[in-house]
Design an enzyme around this catalytic site. Sequence first.
Site, PDB file in Angstrom:
ATOM      1  N   HIS A 179       0.830  -1.205   0.000  1.00 23.24           N
ATOM      2  CA  HIS A 179       0.000   0.000   0.000  1.00 23.24           C
ATOM      3  C   HIS A 179       0.866   1.257   0.000  1.00 23.24           C
ATOM      4  CE1 HIS A 179      -3.354  -2.521   2.070  1.00 23.24           C
ATOM      5  NE2 HIS A 179      -3.543  -2.513   0.763  1.00 23.24           N
ATOM      6  N   LEU A 206      -7.124   1.498   5.574  1.00 28.17           N
ATOM      7  CA  LEU A 206      -8.143   0.503   5.889  1.00 28.17           C
ATOM      8  C   LEU A 206      -9.115   0.344   4.733  1.00 28.17           C
ATOM      9  CD1 LEU A 206      -8.958   1.536   9.593  1.00 28.17           C
ATOM     10  CD2 LEU A 206      -7.355  -0.221   8.789  1.00 28.17           C
ATOM     11  N   ARG A 238      -8.426 -11.865   4.757  1.00 34.21           N
ATOM     12  CA  ARG A 238      -7.087 -12.289   5.171  1.00 34.21           C
ATOM     13  C   ARG A 238      -6.967 -12.201   6.692  1.00 34.21           C
ATOM     14  NH1 ARG A 238      -4.064  -8.321   1.115  1.00 34.21           N
ATOM     15  NH2 ARG A 238      -6.197  -7.624   0.727  1.00 34.21           N
ATOM     16  N   ARG A 281     -19.325  -2.531   5.662  1.00 37.02           N
ATOM     17  CA  ARG A 281     -20.637  -1.890   5.756  1.00 37.02           C
ATOM     18  C   ARG A 281     -21.690  -2.885   6.227  1.00 37.02           C
ATOM     19  NH1 ARG A 281     -19.958   0.565  -0.215  1.00 37.02           N
ATOM     20  NH2 ARG A 281     -19.065  -1.525  -0.387  1.00 37.02           N
ATOM     21  N   GLY A 329     -11.187   3.495   6.318  1.00 38.21           N
ATOM     22  CA  GLY A 329     -10.581   4.527   7.153  1.00 38.21           C
ATOM     23  C   GLY A 329     -11.234   5.878   6.982  1.00 38.21           C
TER      24      GLY A 329
END
Length: 396
Positions: A179, A206, A238, A281, A329
């Site tokens: 990332h 995130l 993961r 969500r 995030g």
Amino acid sequence: MYILVINSGSSSIKYQLFDMPSEQVVCFGGIERIGSKEAVFSYNTISVSMTENMEIQTHKAGLKQIAERLLHVEKGVIADSEEVKAVGHRVVHGGNSFSNTTVIDAFVKEKIKTFSALAPLHNPANLEGIVLAEVLFPHALQVAVFDTAFHQSMPEKARKYAIPKELFTNHNIQAYGFHGTSHKYVTAKTLEHLKLVGSKLITIHLGNGCSITAVKNGKSLDHSMGFAPSNGLIMGSRSGDIDHSIIFHLANKLDYDLTEIEALLLKKSGLLGLTGYNDLRDIQKEAQQGNPDCRLALEMAAYRIKKYIGAYAAVMNGLDGIVFTAGIGENSAILRKMICEDLDVFGIRLDSDKNDAKSDGLREIQSESSQVKILVVPTNEELEIAKQAFELHALL
């Protein structure tokens, strides 16, 4: 000049078409929940804004859908593929082979394929995007921007594992970090906003994939992911950090083979394994309705992040700011609150009203008494990739 950016994640694709060097976005959109009969496809221009659900089982199918919309006779934004001068690709794993933005050729594609074993949820999708883009945009310069590049600054004491040193020397087994494009982008935005020179930041990415980085003076010092993008924080499917003895137990006592163990830890664990859902969500909604598994999963995810915050504040000997970014995030006020609770020992105090407020831009959400800045900084990996692709194109 037009630069198309393709960002293939483990279960999503984001795309943006930029007019450079003005950085104007001509078209943008994405596909979420790839592999589902209810994948969400979005396509946006100045005159068109649409979102629809459709079955998109593979990244290849999704990329074809994106290209068809861009070149659509009525709703498309480009009349001919030759208008796209460069295609910038996010590539997750570059090992030690690539520390800079790179023009893609046969050698680069072979290396990306080689590292697919270390990033099986990402590199194959990245490579599919490259191969398809070469066909759809044959005149464009194909450019790779590697997630691992930002973390090349990690010191040896953070990169090496406590295993026989010849595995590092002869086989490059080490922590690479991932990332990186996102962590680099939000770090630069945070330093610009806070006007810091010397700085100690923790950036928290995130999404379906999750990672956290200790960033000292603008450079990656330590990072939660390692040899492959699978350890560290709890993710969509993961497991993140796990006692390696469990792997031996699965193999020796429960008769799992290595392929089954890999699938278990990468595709059937994390939030999905804990709750049956891999979309936060859905998990938040279920937790609010009293689902104990979903509530526990949120608590576990927040707890894991707290541990890393404590560790990174220690190795940097202080902390100036915490940065939340990426889909979860930026949008999950619930998880941000759970992460920041009970961190008074570090002077971290969240303002609930600021945290709950909706905003698309960079914002501070700490209370007035907080000694540490808490920021939500929207990531823009696509813009970062476009800038790097444009700079490389200009040099050729």
